[in-house]
Design a protein around this motif. Sequence first.
Motif, short mmCIF file in Angstrom:
data_model
loop_
_atom_site.label_atom_id
_atom_site.label_comp_id
_atom_site.label_asym_id
_atom_site.label_seq_id
_atom_site.Cartn_x
_atom_site.Cartn_y
_atom_site.Cartn_z
N LEU A 209 46.22 2.01 -19.41
CA LEU A 209 45.99 1.04 -18.34
C LEU A 209 46.26 1.65 -16.97
CD1 LEU A 209 47.63 -2.06 -20.07
CD2 LEU A 209 45.18 -1.64 -19.74
N ALA A 210 47.26 2.52 -16.88
CA ALA A 210 47.58 3.15 -15.60
C ALA A 210 46.43 4.02 -15.12
CB ALA A 210 48.86 3.98 -15.72
N ILE A 211 45.81 4.77 -16.03
CA ILE A 211 44.68 5.63 -15.65
C ILE A 211 43.48 4.76 -15.30
CG2 ILE A 211 43.06 7.40 -16.45
CD1 ILE A 211 45.28 8.43 -18.31
N GLN A 212 43.24 3.73 -16.13
CA GLN A 212 42.06 2.89 -15.94
C GLN A 212 42.12 2.10 -14.63
OE1 GLN A 212 41.32 0.74 -19.52
NE2 GLN A 212 39.14 0.63 -19.17
N THR A 213 43.33 1.78 -14.19
CA THR A 213 43.47 1.01 -12.94
C THR A 213 43.77 1.92 -11.74
OG1 THR A 213 45.81 0.64 -13.50
CG2 THR A 213 44.25 -1.09 -14.10
N ASN A 214 43.55 3.23 -11.94
CA ASN A 214 43.72 4.23 -10.88
C ASN A 214 45.15 4.32 -10.35
OD1 ASN A 214 40.95 5.00 -10.86
ND2 ASN A 214 40.48 3.15 -9.68
N ASN A 215 46.12 4.00 -11.22
CA ASN A 215 47.52 4.13 -10.85
C ASN A 215 48.14 5.43 -11.37
OD1 ASN A 215 48.11 1.69 -9.35
ND2 ASN A 215 47.69 0.60 -11.25
N MET A 216 47.30 6.24 -12.03
CA MET A 216 47.75 7.53 -12.52
C MET A 216 46.55 8.47 -12.51
SD MET A 216 49.40 8.59 -16.25
CE MET A 216 50.83 7.53 -16.04
N PRO A 217 46.69 9.68 -11.93
CA PRO A 217 45.57 10.62 -11.92
C PRO A 217 45.16 10.98 -13.34
CG PRO A 217 47.33 11.34 -10.44
CD PRO A 217 47.87 10.20 -11.23
N SER A 218 43.88 11.18 -13.55
CA SER A 218 43.36 11.41 -14.90
C SER A 218 43.99 12.61 -15.58
CB SER A 218 41.83 11.59 -14.83
OG SER A 218 41.32 11.81 -16.12
N PHE A 219 44.06 13.77 -14.88
CA PHE A 219 44.53 14.98 -15.56
C PHE A 219 46.01 14.90 -15.90
CE2 PHE A 219 45.76 19.39 -16.20
CZ PHE A 219 44.75 19.79 -17.08
N SER A 220 46.83 14.42 -14.96
CA SER A 220 48.25 14.28 -15.29
C SER A 220 48.44 13.22 -16.37
CB SER A 220 49.06 13.91 -14.04
OG SER A 220 48.65 12.66 -13.52
N GLY A 221 47.51 12.26 -16.41
CA GLY A 221 47.53 11.25 -17.47
C GLY A 221 47.29 11.87 -18.83
N ILE A 222 46.43 12.87 -18.90
CA ILE A 222 46.17 13.56 -20.16
C ILE A 222 47.43 14.22 -20.68
CG2 ILE A 222 45.02 15.60 -21.17
CD1 ILE A 222 42.55 14.89 -19.59
N GLU A 223 48.15 14.90 -19.79
CA GLU A 223 49.39 15.56 -20.21
C GLU A 223 50.42 14.54 -20.69
OE1 GLU A 223 50.09 17.76 -16.58
OE2 GLU A 223 49.39 19.60 -17.54
N ARG A 224 50.52 13.42 -20.00
CA ARG A 224 51.43 12.36 -20.42
C ARG A 224 51.00 11.79 -21.77
NH1 ARG A 224 53.86 9.20 -16.47
NH2 ARG A 224 54.53 7.87 -18.22
N PHE A 225 49.69 11.62 -21.94
CA PHE A 225 49.13 11.11 -23.18
C PHE A 225 49.52 12.00 -24.37
CE2 PHE A 225 45.39 8.18 -22.07
CZ PHE A 225 45.91 7.15 -22.82
N ILE A 226 49.29 13.30 -24.21
CA ILE A 226 49.54 14.25 -25.29
C ILE A 226 51.02 14.22 -25.69
CG2 ILE A 226 49.55 16.70 -25.94
CD1 ILE A 226 47.13 17.02 -23.99
N ASP A 227 51.88 14.28 -24.69
CA ASP A 227 53.32 14.27 -24.95
C ASP A 227 53.74 12.98 -25.65
OD1 ASP A 227 56.07 15.42 -24.46
OD2 ASP A 227 56.27 13.54 -23.37
N GLN A 228 53.24 11.86 -25.17
CA GLN A 228 53.62 10.56 -25.74
C GLN A 228 53.04 10.37 -27.13
OE1 GLN A 228 55.87 8.57 -24.50
NE2 GLN A 228 55.68 7.20 -26.25
N PHE A 229 51.82 10.86 -27.35
CA PHE A 229 51.21 10.71 -28.67
C PHE A 229 52.04 11.41 -29.74
CE2 PHE A 229 48.56 12.39 -32.10
CZ PHE A 229 48.11 11.19 -32.64
N PHE A 230 52.43 12.66 -29.48
CA PHE A 230 53.20 13.39 -30.49
C PHE A 230 54.63 12.86 -30.61
CE2 PHE A 230 49.66 16.35 -29.92
CZ PHE A 230 49.32 16.51 -31.26
N ARG A 231 55.14 12.23 -29.56
CA ARG A 231 56.42 11.53 -29.66
C ARG A 231 56.28 10.38 -30.67
NH1 ARG A 231 60.33 11.56 -25.80
NH2 ARG A 231 58.81 12.20 -24.23
#
Length: 306
Positions: A209-231
């Motif tokens: 939701l943060a990426i989709q609502t432009n509250n998080m940059p896409s590329f840094s969002g990817i890094e957050r996504f990867i880390d959170q997914f494996f968590r």
Amino acid sequence: MLYEDLKIVTKSLGFLTIEDFAKYIGVTPKDVLAWEENDEVPYTISLIIHLLKGEKSLPNNSTLDNLVEECLPLATLLEEASSFPHKLEEMFLLQKELNDSTNGKNWELGVNKFDKEINWLRCIHMEVAELIDSTPWKHWKNINSAPDMNNIHVELVDIWHFLMSYILQETNVPKAVSLVNTHCIYEANEDIDVKAMVKEAEKLSYISLAIQTNNMPSFSGIERFIDQFFRCCKISGLSFTWLQKLYIGKNCLNKFRQDNGYKEGTYKKIWDGKEDNVIMVDILDSMENVSFEELYGKLKEVYEKL
């Protein structure tokens, strides 16, 4: 590991001096001197000793025995980790192939071959909801039920499909492998904290939701996504090895569905009273090594008997 223990161990392994041992493993006398001054041996050297211990017996030494016991899971994990980049590349290539087949070429631009918008972030958000629904989160219904861990793992694999697709939309296969590789080395929890698992899964939705609502940059969002997914994988007890095996299975099932009328609405998702996901996992359990082609053949064999 202490330096005094090292002296005992190296002699029991057949080395006359620690210098001989150091020469054998490729370190300098200066390194050995530093170990002696600090009365401490680096973890990497301790791991080498553990590997050598498999060939020769060692004296009864509780410090070393404890170290070896601690090293065993890590040594196994590190051995498996050497194959992770290859497995990641295989998964990303399979995902790209599936997306090319299902959505048409240039799906990375956000539109499929039927001119319908593709929204991987929304897909992730919806799959997180399905994962949470596999737990007894409702305060008004089935409050003492056990979570459906098998389905939770399948839902995590579905999220992985969409997360890989989102990563590929923003980058390419080599870069994707590089981004993900360091996150794959973890030990999955054996004791599952369901409440913590739900909270960690919800964070995937927050990132979407943060990426989709432009509250998080896409590329840094990817890094957050990867880390959170494996968590989430770690806390739910899903190892990377089983994630990869399930992914091959679900990717194969998705291809099988597409080939048998899923998009047209003629595909049968319930096979003799069981969902096709369950049948696929049962077949995977019977296979020592996962082969896309072999699994596809087994799915076809079962489906044609319906």
